[in-house]
Design an enzyme around this catalytic site. Structure first.
Site, PDB file in Angstrom:
ATOM      1  N   SER A  94      46.587  33.150  40.957  1.00  0.00           N
ATOM      2  CA  SER A  94      47.483  33.515  39.869  1.00  0.00           C
ATOM      3  C   SER A  94      47.660  32.349  38.896  1.00  0.00           C
ATOM      4  O   SER A  94      46.688  31.864  38.320  1.00  0.00           O
ATOM      5  CB  SER A  94      48.824  33.980  40.451  1.00  0.00           C
ATOM      6  OG  SER A  94      49.585  34.672  39.489  1.00  0.00           O
TER       7      SER A  94
ATOM      8  N   ASP B  85      45.796  45.135  41.025  1.00  0.00           N
ATOM      9  CA  ASP B  85      46.678  44.010  40.706  1.00  0.00           C
ATOM     10  C   ASP B  85      47.642  44.444  39.603  1.00  0.00           C
ATOM     11  O   ASP B  85      47.232  44.688  38.471  1.00  0.00           O
ATOM     12  CB  ASP B  85      45.842  42.806  40.250  1.00  0.00           C
ATOM     13  CG  ASP B  85      46.640  41.522  40.166  1.00  0.00           C
ATOM     14  OD1 ASP B  85      47.811  41.575  39.757  1.00  0.00           O
ATOM     15  OD2 ASP B  85      46.081  40.460  40.510  1.00  0.00           O
TER      16      ASP B  85
ATOM     17  N   HIS C 295      47.936  42.081  43.889  1.00  0.00           N
ATOM     18  CA  HIS C 295      47.946  40.697  43.421  1.00  0.00           C
ATOM     19  C   HIS C 295      48.057  39.717  44.585  1.00  0.00           C
ATOM     20  O   HIS C 295      47.345  38.717  44.632  1.00  0.00           O
ATOM     21  CB  HIS C 295      49.124  40.502  42.457  1.00  0.00           C
ATOM     22  CG  HIS C 295      49.154  39.168  41.802  1.00  0.00           C
ATOM     23  ND1 HIS C 295      48.159  38.732  40.948  1.00  0.00           N
ATOM     24  CD2 HIS C 295      50.062  38.151  41.858  1.00  0.00           C
ATOM     25  CE1 HIS C 295      48.445  37.521  40.508  1.00  0.00           C
ATOM     26  NE2 HIS C 295      49.588  37.133  41.046  1.00  0.00           N
TER      27      HIS C 295
END
Length: 276
Positions: A97, A227, A256
């Site tokens: 991320s 995601d 995610h």
């Protein structure tokens, strides 16, 4: 465990496990978490003989709660301070991320010999926010909403995110883990509100296009197609097109936070890429 002091006096906490002469694998966490988010992967790579390192980004986890520096250039400089202090060479940098953006910026600027490979998992590059140049991005109002929720009630916001879209626990039939939700909240609340607030701009508005173009080492780009935080179509496939030596690995239907929900799927793939 230890601390490296950066040029502006900020202490960056890190964990460093395993043989000092083994190849290092460095883990970069997402927002608003800490190096603890990588415990599963660190133990996995440790068992396979690697030296594993994970730091807490400034203002996150156990690192100092600095007044400034909450943007990607400083994040990358902080990583360089840690890698220099530990004299890490031929390292593999794995970022999730926001940590994926941090990896892209650091690797693009790293000294020769420092980096062997990189992995971007559910990562924010090339750029998240919608613009004329990035019509598939998320509207700025989404990130304004993040900021407003953080200011209004950070503690509740840090329950709602992991209980909902981060791990896909809002999907029908999802196997919800209260422990995972509580651990996300624990990591988040240990950090600084100002750092987390400004980091939203860093992860959503930073353009990593030129960073990706400059990276010469092999890069694995891994992303779940479900995601809900960093939408697949506007991230992973675009990043691979910009990389000189990139490979796309898609995970159908995974969220995610798939490193936590599906480590038995992700970890062997990460290991295989590192060992190639």
């Amino acid at each position: 465990m230890g601390t490296v002091t950066t040029q502006d006096g900020t202490g960056i906490f890190y964990k460093d496990w395993g043989p000092r002469d083994a190849q290092p694998v460095v883990f970069h966490h997402g927002w608003p978490l800490s190096g603890d988010d990588w415990d599963n992967q660190m133990l996995f790579f440790l068992e396979h003989g690697y030296r594993v390192i994970a730091h807490d980004r400034r203002g996150h986890g156990r690192s100092d709660q600095s007044a400034g520096g909450h943007e990607m250039d400083t994040y990358a400089a902080d990583v360089a301070a840690v890698t220099d202090a530990l004299d890490l060479r031929d390292a593999v940098h794995i970022g999730h991320s926001t940590g994926g953006g941090e990896v892209a910026r650091y690797v693009a600027r790293a000294e020769p010999g420092r980096v062997a490979k990189a992995v971007l998992v559910g990562a924010v590059p090339p750029i998240m926010v919608k613009s004329d140049a990035n019509p598939g991005g998320l509207p700025i109002e989404v990130f304004d909403g993040f900021r407003a929720s953080l200011v209004a009630n950070r503690a509740q916001f840090y329950v709602d995110v992991p209980a909902g879209p981060f791990y896909g626990f809002n999907r029908p039939g999802a196997q919800v883990s209260q422990g995972v939700i509580d651990n996300w909240w624990r990591q988040g609340m240990r950090g600084a509100a100002n750092a987390h607030y400004h980091c939203i701009k860093a992860f959503s508005e930073t353009d990593f296009t030129e960073d990706l173009k400059q990276i010469e080492v092999p890069v694995l780009v891994a992303h779940g197609t479900d995601d809900q935080i960093v939408p697949y179509e506007d991230s992973a496939p675009l990043s691979v097109k910009l990389l000189r030596n990139g490979r796309l690995q898609s995970y159908e239907g995974l969220p995610h936070g798939m490193l936590t929900t599906h480590p038995e799927v992700l970890n062997p793939d990460l290991l295989a890429f590192v060992k190639e």
